[in-house]
Design a protein around this motif. Structure first.
Motif, PDB file in Angstrom:
ATOM      1  N   MET A   1      18.757 -27.064   9.825  1.00 21.61           N
ATOM      2  CA  MET A   1      18.974 -25.702  10.302  1.00 21.61           C
ATOM      3  C   MET A   1      18.704 -24.712   9.175  1.00 21.61           C
ATOM      4  N   HIS A   2      17.849 -23.735   9.447  1.00 20.30           N
ATOM      5  CA  HIS A   2      17.533 -22.718   8.454  1.00 20.30           C
ATOM      6  C   HIS A   2      18.409 -21.494   8.657  1.00 20.30           C
ATOM      7  N   ASP A   3      18.736 -20.831   7.556  1.00 19.22           N
ATOM      8  CA  ASP A   3      19.448 -19.565   7.627  1.00 19.22           C
ATOM      9  C   ASP A   3      18.424 -18.435   7.610  1.00 19.22           C
ATOM     10  N   GLY A   4      18.720 -17.355   8.325  1.00 18.16           N
ATOM     11  CA  GLY A   4      17.836 -16.195   8.302  1.00 18.16           C
ATOM     12  C   GLY A   4      16.536 -16.434   9.043  1.00 18.16           C
ATOM     13  N   TYR A   5      15.493 -15.743   8.583  1.00 18.53           N
ATOM     14  CA  TYR A   5      14.186 -15.791   9.241  1.00 18.53           C
ATOM     15  C   TYR A   5      13.128 -16.322   8.285  1.00 18.53           C
ATOM     16  N   ALA A   6      12.072 -16.885   8.856  1.00 18.83           N
ATOM     17  CA  ALA A   6      10.943 -17.333   8.035  1.00 18.83           C
ATOM     18  C   ALA A   6      10.266 -16.138   7.376  1.00 18.83           C
ATOM     19  N   ILE A   7      10.133 -15.046   8.137  1.00 13.90           N
ATOM     20  CA  ILE A   7       9.515 -13.821   7.629  1.00 13.90           C
ATOM     21  C   ILE A   7      10.325 -12.624   8.105  1.00 13.90           C
ATOM     22  N   GLU A   8      10.592 -11.702   7.196  1.00 16.99           N
ATOM     23  CA  GLU A   8      11.258 -10.448   7.519  1.00 16.99           C
ATOM     24  C   GLU A   8      10.527  -9.314   6.822  1.00 16.99           C
ATOM     25  N   THR A   9      10.148  -8.299   7.584  1.00 17.48           N
ATOM     26  CA  THR A   9       9.565  -7.100   6.979  1.00 17.48           C
ATOM     27  C   THR A   9      10.330  -5.874   7.457  1.00 17.48           C
ATOM     28  N   GLU A  10      10.364  -4.875   6.620  1.00 23.95           N
ATOM     29  CA  GLU A  10      11.057  -3.631   6.947  1.00 23.95           C
ATOM     30  C   GLU A  10      10.169  -2.457   6.557  1.00 23.95           C
ATOM     31  N   ARG A  11       9.669  -1.755   7.580  1.00 19.94           N
ATOM     32  CA  ARG A  11       8.835  -0.557   7.387  1.00 19.94           C
ATOM     33  C   ARG A  11       7.694  -0.824   6.400  1.00 19.94           C
ATOM     34  N   LEU A  12       7.060  -1.943   6.554  1.00 23.62           N
ATOM     35  CA  LEU A  12       5.994  -2.365   5.647  1.00 23.62           C
ATOM     36  C   LEU A  12       4.739  -1.522   5.888  1.00 23.62           C
ATOM     37  N   THR A  13       4.203  -0.955   4.825  1.00 27.80           N
ATOM     38  CA  THR A  13       3.064  -0.048   4.932  1.00 27.80           C
ATOM     39  C   THR A  13       2.052  -0.359   3.829  1.00 27.80           C
ATOM     40  N   ARG A  14       0.768  -0.289   4.182  1.00 26.27           N
ATOM     41  CA  ARG A  14      -0.289  -0.426   3.190  1.00 26.27           C
ATOM     42  C   ARG A  14      -1.379   0.598   3.468  1.00 26.27           C
ATOM     43  N   LYS A  15      -1.693   1.388   2.438  1.00 26.89           N
ATOM     44  CA  LYS A  15      -2.733   2.404   2.540  1.00 26.89           C
ATOM     45  C   LYS A  15      -3.885   2.077   1.604  1.00 26.89           C
ATOM     46  N   PHE A  16      -5.098   2.438   2.050  1.00 23.17           N
ATOM     47  CA  PHE A  16      -6.291   2.415   1.209  1.00 23.17           C
ATOM     48  C   PHE A  16      -6.810   3.846   1.169  1.00 23.17           C
ATOM     49  N   GLY A  17      -6.427   4.573   0.148  1.00 26.29           N
ATOM     50  CA  GLY A  17      -6.768   5.988   0.134  1.00 26.29           C
ATOM     51  C   GLY A  17      -6.091   6.693   1.288  1.00 26.29           C
ATOM     52  N   GLU A  18      -6.886   7.333   2.147  1.00 29.49           N
ATOM     53  CA  GLU A  18      -6.344   8.032   3.313  1.00 29.49           C
ATOM     54  C   GLU A  18      -6.176   7.113   4.519  1.00 29.49           C
TER      55      GLU A  18
END
Length: 330
Positions: free
Chosen positions: A1-18
């Motif tokens: 049994m695993h605790d938590g999540y395999a992946i969790e993101t919160e408001r993840l953002t990536r910009k390339f210039g504009e």
């Protein structure tokens, strides 16, 4: 049994210039599930995957993979994941066995560990009888299966598959799907795949996140997403779409209507009974029906419902446009 999540993101953002390639994505992916990111090329799927695999840093927001922060603990993340990239990355002048052996060495596996694991993963993907053949003699489907086997060599907790069946014919694609299902069940591994194939997401995934313009616009099981449309969908090609959009918006015949490309998409409770009434309404209002079709809700309809457009080729993802590398070093 695993605790938590395999992946969790919160408001993840990536910009390339504009350009905002990933726009405030918050996700929770469970251990052991097959999770799909469904969207057209250019939607942000590959960029998001590259962030989770520590290839790209986020502009803002946070991401944890197997409990490790992708920015603060990249080595721990990398040792916990396997990746199959869109672009081929095998050495064609080596055999299948040699490709896997080299990968095992890179992860510090002992000779005995490598031998045992190579036999296991080759069996898993059905390539045992081609282990000693040069990769340049493999078919496209065999190469993809070998890449999946390589991604499994070091027993990762999460396997990322970026467009795993891109460019394969329909029959080979189905074989790869069956292999992915088998891996998920036998290895008890979390699988995250990106795809722009509707059928692939519907067939394989426990849950699907529909991504468009860098945002997750819908997320649920394939069936639950389809159920949200509540009924049949009628596609209607008529003259003067704007006029009939307004007419059907005021009509009690349909539960919902919107313009999609060159048609009206009408949500109805019972398509077979409602279509004659729809056609009569168009004729009575001075229009002409050019084409009408009925469909039960599909993931394609769900995508159209949430984005207003069909999935199509829209050019490379932002990461590709900026020539991000298709590999990383541990």
């Amino acid at each position: 049994m695993h605790d938590g999540y395999a992946i969790e993101t919160e408001r993840l953002t990536r910009k390339f210039g504009e350009i905002v390639a990933v726009n405030s994505v918050s996700l929770r992916i469970k251990y052991g599930e097959i999770f799909g990111l469904l969207g057209p090329n250019g939607a942000g799927k590959t960029t998001l995957t590259h962030i989770l695999c520590t290839i790209l840093p986020p502009t803002s927001g946070t991401a944890k993979v197997v409990g490790h922060d992708v920015c603060k603990e990249p080595d721990e993340v990398r040792s916990s994941i396997g990746i199959v990239f869109q672009e081929p990355s095998l050495d064609s002048n080596l055999t299948g066995w040699e490709n896997l052996d080299f990968h095992g060495r890179m992860y510090g596996m002992s000779s005995e560990e490598r031998k045992a694991r190579i036999e296991e993963v080759l069996s898993l993907v059905g390539l045992t009888n081609r282990a000693n053949s040069l990769v340049k003699t493999y078919s496209g489907g065999m190469k993809r299966r070998l890449e999946i086997a390589r991604g499994l060599m070091h027993r990762p907790k999460i396997l990322f598959l970026d467009e795993p069946t891109l460019g394969l014919d329909a029959q080979t694609r189905r074989v790869v799907w069956e292999q992915i299902e088998k891996l998920n069940q036998t290895e008890k591994i979390t699988i995250v795949l990106t795809t722009h194939y509707i059928e692939e997401a519907d067939y394989l995934c426990d849950r699907v996140g529909i991504i468009d313009m860098g945002r997750i616009v819908a997320l649920d099981t394939p069936q639950a997403l389809k159920d949200k449309l509540e009924g049949d969908v009628v596609y209607l090609k008529v003259d003067n779409l704007k006029k009939f959009l307004q007419i059907f918006q005021r009509s009690g015949l349909v539960k919902g209507v919107k313009v999609t490309s060159d048609s009206l998409q009408l949500q109805v409770s019972n398509g077979s009974k409602t279509i004659p009434k729809i056609i009569e309404t168009v004729r009575r209002k001075g229009g002409q029906v050019h084409e009408v079709s009925l469909k039960r809700p599909s993931l394609e309809d769900v995508f159209i419902n949430f984005t207003g457009k069909a999935i199509r080729e829209e050019g490379p993802d932002a990461a590709s446009r900026f020539r991000m590398p298709g590999h990383w070093r541990r």
